[in-house]
Design an enzyme around this catalytic site. Sequence first.
Site, PDB file in Angstrom:
ATOM      1  N   HIS A 245       0.818  -1.224   0.000  1.00  0.00           N
ATOM      2  CA  HIS A 245       0.000   0.000   0.000  1.00  0.00           C
ATOM      3  C   HIS A 245       0.852   1.275   0.000  1.00  0.00           C
ATOM      4  O   HIS A 245       0.825   2.057  -0.950  1.00  0.00           O
ATOM      5  CB  HIS A 245      -0.889   0.035   1.243  1.00  0.00           C
ATOM      6  CG  HIS A 245      -1.726  -1.177   1.460  1.00  0.00           C
ATOM      7  ND1 HIS A 245      -2.819  -1.475   0.682  1.00  0.00           N
ATOM      8  CD2 HIS A 245      -1.646  -2.172   2.388  1.00  0.00           C
ATOM      9  CE1 HIS A 245      -3.379  -2.590   1.118  1.00  0.00           C
ATOM     10  NE2 HIS A 245      -2.688  -3.033   2.139  1.00  0.00           N
TER      11      HIS A 245
HETATM   12  C1  BDR Z   1      -3.177   1.077   5.093  1.00  0.00           C
HETATM   13  O1  BDR Z   1      -3.461   0.735   6.445  1.00  0.00           O
HETATM   14  C2  BDR Z   1      -2.293   0.309   7.085  1.00  0.00           C
HETATM   15  O2  BDR Z   1      -2.499  -0.924   7.697  1.00  0.00           O
HETATM   16  C3  BDR Z   1      -1.202   0.259   6.073  1.00  0.00           C
HETATM   17  O3  BDR Z   1       0.023   0.707   6.638  1.00  0.00           O
HETATM   18  C4  BDR Z   1      -1.665   1.185   4.990  1.00  0.00           C
HETATM   19  O4  BDR Z   1      -1.283   2.514   5.236  1.00  0.00           O
HETATM   20  C5  BDR Z   1      -3.815   0.055   4.193  1.00  0.00           C
HETATM   21  O5  BDR Z   1      -5.183   0.033   4.394  1.00  0.00           O
END
Ligand code: BDR
Length: 321
Positions: A245
């Site tokens: 992500h």
């Molecule tokens: C986002 O949420 C967090 O768990 C990850 O770091 C990322 O920023 C993904 O949904």
Amino acid sequence: MSQFNGFDTDLLIDCDPGVDDAIALLLAFGSPELNLRGITTVGGNVPLVHTQTNARKICELAQVFNVPVFAGCGRPILRSLTTAEYVHGATGLGQVNLLEPTIELSPQHGVDFLIETLLASVKPMRIATLGPLTNLAIALVKSPEIIEKIAQVVMMGGATTHGNVTPSAEFNIYCDPHAAQIVMNSGVPVVMMGLDVTHQAIATPGRLAKIRQIGDPIGTLVATLLEDYSHHDIQQYGFEGAPLHDPCVVAYLINPMLFETRKCFVEVEIQSEVTIGRTIVDWYGVSGRAPNVEVVCAVDSEGFYAMLCDRLTALNDRLHR
Ligand code: BDR
Ligand code: CA
């Protein structure tokens, strides 16, 4: 497409490391053209005490001593903190135990650092947000004059379709939906890197092997972090590996040509308990409202992983010089 090429604009990163945040920081450290000026941390994946420590641990591992790290807000504006230890491990970096950092936490509050740095900057700066948007929202409320000093906010958050923490909502927006609403309605140019895109950036076993081949310490760390972190996504979504992500945000800052975007009107659900934190993306302009967000909808995942491997290799090589 972004008007910025990453070579003439300074950058601030606001994050909640977090496995993928940690990899995003390493990608930024391997990309000196980003002109990273500071890292602020927020409570999110794990509480603030861990996110600020993890940010310093990653700086230390990469021997980045010229980028100050700040602790910002430890909880969302209205809601209590939701964390994700089930994805990121008890202290946020999976099972990996990095040494306690010698780099000290900068004493100033992260929100004040954001405000001061933006106001002092001659040119507008870019901000990458990799966690809940609390710090930036509070900064905007406290000092709205920073708006004209923000060239662009590229945020990991939201989705045009499904969520990951609830069926409706993505984690960062769900955590602090009120902050997300403040940022999106502030008038600053926002690029939204949602789950629809990051779920296209999967660390498949082949890609993971290439990352591991980079070697010690960076390749080994990133591959080890990802192996552990991928269990959740493999089980939950049937993916071949973990989606990266937050590194997608940094990749966008380095080369927006790897991504496709569309300008849309986006708002955040803050009323309904069932769908709170959902980003409602007016894909077809049904509302007639003026677009306020550049929504990223696709990534060249091969190009993204090639860039990630190149930059992590460059960082690793630098450490061996
Ligand atoms: C986002 O949420 C967090 O768990 C990850 O770091 C990322 O920023 C993904 O949904
Ligand atoms: Ca994050």
